[in-house]
Design a protein around this motif. Structure first.
Motif, PDB file in Angstrom:
ATOM      1  N   LEU A  70       0.808  -1.243   0.069  1.00 25.42           N
ATOM      2  CA  LEU A  70      -0.020   0.019   0.098  1.00 25.42           C
ATOM      3  C   LEU A  70       1.006   1.360  -0.016  1.00 25.42           C
ATOM      4  CD1 LEU A  70      -2.376  -2.107   0.662  1.00 25.42           C
ATOM      5  CD2 LEU A  70      -3.428  -0.436   2.139  1.00 25.42           C
ATOM      6  N   GLY A  71       1.926   1.384   0.553  1.00 23.50           N
ATOM      7  CA  GLY A  71       2.981   2.395   0.539  1.00 23.50           C
ATOM      8  C   GLY A  71       3.390   2.440  -0.891  1.00 23.50           C
ATOM      9  N   TRP A  72       3.750   1.478  -1.447  1.00 24.14           N
ATOM     10  CA  TRP A  72       4.262   1.506  -2.895  1.00 24.14           C
ATOM     11  C   TRP A  72       3.120   2.084  -3.773  1.00 24.14           C
ATOM     12  CZ3 TRP A  72       2.965  -2.314  -7.101  1.00 24.14           C
ATOM     13  CH2 TRP A  72       3.461  -2.029  -8.224  1.00 24.14           C
ATOM     14  N   LEU A  73       1.945   1.697  -3.705  1.00 26.12           N
ATOM     15  CA  LEU A  73       0.564   2.058  -4.496  1.00 26.12           C
ATOM     16  C   LEU A  73       0.621   3.393  -3.950  1.00 26.12           C
ATOM     17  CD1 LEU A  73      -1.477  -1.168  -4.430  1.00 26.12           C
ATOM     18  CD2 LEU A  73      -0.218  -0.345  -6.202  1.00 26.12           C
ATOM     19  N   ASP A  74       0.877   4.100  -3.098  1.00 26.14           N
ATOM     20  CA  ASP A  74       0.214   5.089  -2.141  1.00 26.14           C
ATOM     21  C   ASP A  74      -1.328   5.134  -2.071  1.00 26.14           C
ATOM     22  OD1 ASP A  74       0.703   7.871  -1.326  1.00 26.14           O
ATOM     23  OD2 ASP A  74       0.233   8.837  -3.318  1.00 26.14           O
ATOM     24  N   HIS A  75      -1.659   4.239  -1.681  1.00 28.98           N
ATOM     25  CA  HIS A  75      -3.064   3.874  -1.412  1.00 28.98           C
ATOM     26  C   HIS A  75      -3.618   4.664  -0.205  1.00 28.98           C
ATOM     27  CE1 HIS A  75      -6.713   1.477  -0.920  1.00 28.98           C
ATOM     28  NE2 HIS A  75      -6.571   0.988  -2.086  1.00 28.98           N
ATOM     29  N   PRO A  76      -4.818   5.149  -0.206  1.00 29.42           N
ATOM     30  CA  PRO A  76      -5.386   5.821   0.890  1.00 29.42           C
ATOM     31  C   PRO A  76      -5.370   5.226   2.098  1.00 29.42           C
ATOM     32  CG  PRO A  76      -6.928   6.088  -1.189  1.00 29.42           C
ATOM     33  CD  PRO A  76      -6.008   5.014  -1.407  1.00 29.42           C
ATOM     34  N   LEU A 105      -5.322  -5.082  -7.522  1.00 29.84           N
ATOM     35  CA  LEU A 105      -5.840  -4.729  -9.152  1.00 29.84           C
ATOM     36  C   LEU A 105      -6.420  -3.698  -9.456  1.00 29.84           C
ATOM     37  CD1 LEU A 105      -6.957  -8.747  -9.020  1.00 29.84           C
ATOM     38  CD2 LEU A 105      -5.370  -7.834 -10.448  1.00 29.84           C
ATOM     39  N   ARG A 106      -7.112  -3.267  -8.450  1.00 26.39           N
ATOM     40  CA  ARG A 106      -7.892  -1.828  -8.681  1.00 26.39           C
ATOM     41  C   ARG A 106      -6.957  -0.674  -8.674  1.00 26.39           C
ATOM     42  NH1 ARG A 106     -13.283  -2.044  -8.520  1.00 26.39           N
ATOM     43  NH2 ARG A 106     -13.422   0.087  -7.619  1.00 26.39           N
ATOM     44  N   ALA A 107      -6.041  -0.762  -7.947  1.00 24.25           N
ATOM     45  CA  ALA A 107      -5.106   0.231  -7.958  1.00 24.25           C
ATOM     46  C   ALA A 107      -4.146   0.339  -9.287  1.00 24.25           C
ATOM     47  CB  ALA A 107      -3.973   0.549  -6.739  1.00 24.25           C
ATOM     48  N   ARG A 108      -4.107  -0.676  -9.976  1.00 24.44           N
ATOM     49  CA  ARG A 108      -3.190  -1.013 -11.165  1.00 24.44           C
ATOM     50  C   ARG A 108      -4.163  -0.750 -12.249  1.00 24.44           C
ATOM     51  NH1 ARG A 108       1.590   0.732 -10.813  1.00 24.44           N
ATOM     52  NH2 ARG A 108       2.268  -0.290 -12.335  1.00 24.44           N
ATOM     53  N   ALA A 109      -5.361  -0.444 -12.318  1.00 19.99           N
ATOM     54  CA  ALA A 109      -6.455  -0.589 -13.351  1.00 19.99           C
ATOM     55  C   ALA A 109      -6.371  -1.897 -14.037  1.00 19.99           C
ATOM     56  CB  ALA A 109      -5.949   0.508 -14.351  1.00 19.99           C
ATOM     57  N   ALA A 110      -6.345  -2.838 -13.164  1.00 22.37           N
ATOM     58  CA  ALA A 110      -6.554  -4.258 -13.873  1.00 22.37           C
ATOM     59  C   ALA A 110      -7.694  -5.074 -13.472  1.00 22.37           C
ATOM     60  CB  ALA A 110      -5.176  -5.098 -13.574  1.00 22.37           C
ATOM     61  N   MET A 166     -17.632 -10.059 -12.914  1.00 23.06           N
ATOM     62  CA  MET A 166     -17.171 -10.302 -11.515  1.00 23.06           C
ATOM     63  C   MET A 166     -16.602 -11.602 -11.635  1.00 23.06           C
ATOM     64  SD  MET A 166     -20.124 -11.071  -8.386  1.00 23.06           S
ATOM     65  CE  MET A 166     -19.194 -12.252  -6.931  1.00 23.06           C
ATOM     66  N   ALA A 167     -17.124 -12.645 -12.350  1.00 22.00           N
ATOM     67  CA  ALA A 167     -16.409 -14.073 -12.416  1.00 22.00           C
ATOM     68  C   ALA A 167     -14.901 -13.844 -12.809  1.00 22.00           C
ATOM     69  CB  ALA A 167     -17.224 -14.976 -13.354  1.00 22.00           C
ATOM     70  N   GLU A 168     -14.771 -12.929 -13.707  1.00 14.53           N
ATOM     71  CA  GLU A 168     -13.134 -12.955 -14.086  1.00 14.53           C
ATOM     72  C   GLU A 168     -12.516 -12.056 -13.026  1.00 14.53           C
ATOM     73  OE1 GLU A 168     -12.805 -10.593 -17.802  1.00 14.53           O
ATOM     74  OE2 GLU A 168     -14.107 -11.860 -18.755  1.00 14.53           O
ATOM     75  N   ALA A 169     -13.166 -11.338 -12.265  1.00 21.70           N
ATOM     76  CA  ALA A 169     -12.478 -10.575 -11.230  1.00 21.70           C
ATOM     77  C   ALA A 169     -12.228 -11.521  -9.993  1.00 21.70           C
ATOM     78  CB  ALA A 169     -13.168  -9.445 -10.576  1.00 21.70           C
ATOM     79  N   LEU A 170     -13.080 -12.581  -9.822  1.00 18.74           N
ATOM     80  CA  LEU A 170     -13.075 -13.387  -8.563  1.00 18.74           C
ATOM     81  C   LEU A 170     -11.856 -14.323  -9.100  1.00 18.74           C
ATOM     82  CD1 LEU A 170     -13.794 -14.800  -6.142  1.00 18.74           C
ATOM     83  CD2 LEU A 170     -15.556 -16.050  -7.416  1.00 18.74           C
ATOM     84  N   ALA A 171     -11.863 -14.706 -10.213  1.00 17.45           N
ATOM     85  CA  ALA A 171     -10.769 -15.630 -10.714  1.00 17.45           C
ATOM     86  C   ALA A 171      -9.430 -15.222 -10.866  1.00 17.45           C
ATOM     87  CB  ALA A 171     -11.081 -16.086 -12.330  1.00 17.45           C
ATOM     88  N   LEU A 172      -9.354 -13.849 -11.202  1.00 16.40           N
ATOM     89  CA  LEU A 172      -8.022 -13.162 -11.098  1.00 16.40           C
ATOM     90  C   LEU A 172      -7.508 -12.879  -9.697  1.00 16.40           C
ATOM     91  CD1 LEU A 172      -5.845 -11.926 -12.534  1.00 16.40           C
ATOM     92  CD2 LEU A 172      -7.039  -9.755 -12.916  1.00 16.40           C
TER      93      LEU A 172
END
Length: 384
Positions: free
Chosen positions: A111-117, A318-323, A328-334
């Motif tokens: 989260l530090g690397w991503l500068d996540h809130p 995944l969300r921070a890297r726009a991936a 939803m099924a694909e998101a769960l699998a990933l």
């Protein structure tokens, strides 16, 4: 413990694994649903069903109450010595701390690397190391949000020896032991009622007293099952009743609209009782729970702790890297593709070695005790 009893307890690992997987599905759905509808409020029956996978945390607490209270209960019945505090602390620490600190370090770096809130500062990190994040507004729900439940779990670990001592003083009578469990549940309900009527903040409610009813439900089942085997017919009845209570709790929360005072005080008490009945059926009756002891499910149960710790980090990455996939099924699998290897690494490289170390230390302690008990007998024989 016989082979059949061990298999039944093994089925509880499978149950825990399925609950952990349900939590993963819930969190993936929350973000998928939020992207589509602009919020997390369930819209369809399927959405409501997925939203109630949140009850997996209730099951975790019920299982902890059931499994961890059993040695103290056996001591109250005079069947074994009271668990030694140092050995108990070592076992609990070996089970919880290494994997937790590994995930904590991973979340801090990621989260530090991503500068996540939700990142935390180095100065705040000791609060997380000592499970204090729930009690400060600055750290609550930061780094890895699902870790809030571990602070509650650790509080239960710390309180359980005291409860076990009260059980030892209470003696082996089943009614007295059940009264102790009931007293804990009532104390939890009283605390919850105060938190509702006085509008306490989240930092005062993400605590052990709020969840005492769930731990107490598992403990009560340990009392009821002690030295008792259930018939298959009774097990099926308990399973059906437990499932009905869990489903009823879910419907109550989904269909009630705005929560009234009773719902906010009782929270998920029906589900806690329902899960306790399910645990009783699985652990105490010959149900042939093949699905719960199947190899994939048992494997899921083995890595369930790390799965719970790491899946939210995969989602945030995944969300921070726009991936993040739109489906939803694909998101769960990933999410699972990223999480499962790390969870397996956590088990094989960190959790299992720590548990083996704790068992070796316990074995060495018992050996020293046996040698110490043997010396006085030898001295007496030589003197004679």
């Amino acid at each position: 413990m016989g082979r059949e009893g061990a298999a039944r307890l093994g089925a509880l690992d499978g149950l825990r694994g399925l609950a952990a997987l349900g939590i993963v599905v819930l969190h993936v759905w929350m973000f998928d649903h939020g992207d589509v509808h602009g919020g997390f409020d369930p819209r369809s029956a399927q959405d409501m069903a997925i939203n109630e996978l949140r009850l997996g945390v209730v099951l975790f607490f019920v299982l902890s109450g059931f499994l961890l209270y059993r040695p103290f209960l056996a001591a109250a019945h005079g069947e074994r010595p009271f668990p030694a505090p140092r050995a108990y602390a070592r076992r609990r620490a070996a089970r919880l701390l290494p994997a937790y600190w590994f995930a904590l370090a991973g979340s801090f770096v990621l989260l530090g690397w991503l500068d996540h809130p939700l990142r935390a500062t180095a100065g705040e990190l000791p609060v997380f190391v000592l499970f204090g994040q729930n009690y400060l507004a600055e750290t609550a729900k930061h780094l890895d949000p699902p870790m809030w439940s571990l602070a509650v779990e650790v509080s239960f670990y710390a309180a359980l020896p005291l409860v076990g001592y009260l059980a030892l003083r209470a003696g082996p009578r089943r009614s007295t032991q059940l009264a102790l469990c009931g007293g804990l549940a009532l104390a939890g309900l009283a605390y919850t009622a105060l938190s509702v009527t006085r509008a306490w903040p989240w930092t005062a409610t993400a605590t052990l007293p709020i969840h005492l009813t769930e731990f107490a439900a598992g403990m009560a089942i340990a009392v009821l099952l002690h030295r008792r085997a259930l018939s298959r017919r009774t097990g099926l009845a308990l399973l059906a009743a437990g499932a009905a209570l869990v489903a009823g709790d879910a419907l109550w929360h989904e269909l009630a609209g705005s929560a009234g005072t009773a719902q906010r005080v009782l929270r998920d008490l029906p589900a806690a009782i329902g899960f306790a009945l399910v645990v009783a059926a699985v652990a105490g009756a010959p149900l042939r729970s093949r699905a719960l002891v199947a190899a994939p499910v048992r494997a899921l149960g083995t890595i369930s702790y790390a799965l719970y710790l790491w899946h939210y980090l995969a989602i945030m990455y995944l969300r921070a890297r726009a991936a993040w996939p739109a489906d939803m099924a694909e998101a769960l699998a990933l999410t699972l593709t990223l999480t499962l290897p790390v969870a397996a690494l956590s088990w094989f490289a960190i959790e299992r070695p720590a548990l083996r170390w704790a068992r070796r230390r316990e074995h060495a302690r018992r050996q020293r005790r046996r040698r110490g008990a043997r010396r006085p007998r030898l001295a007496t024989a030589e003197a004679g």
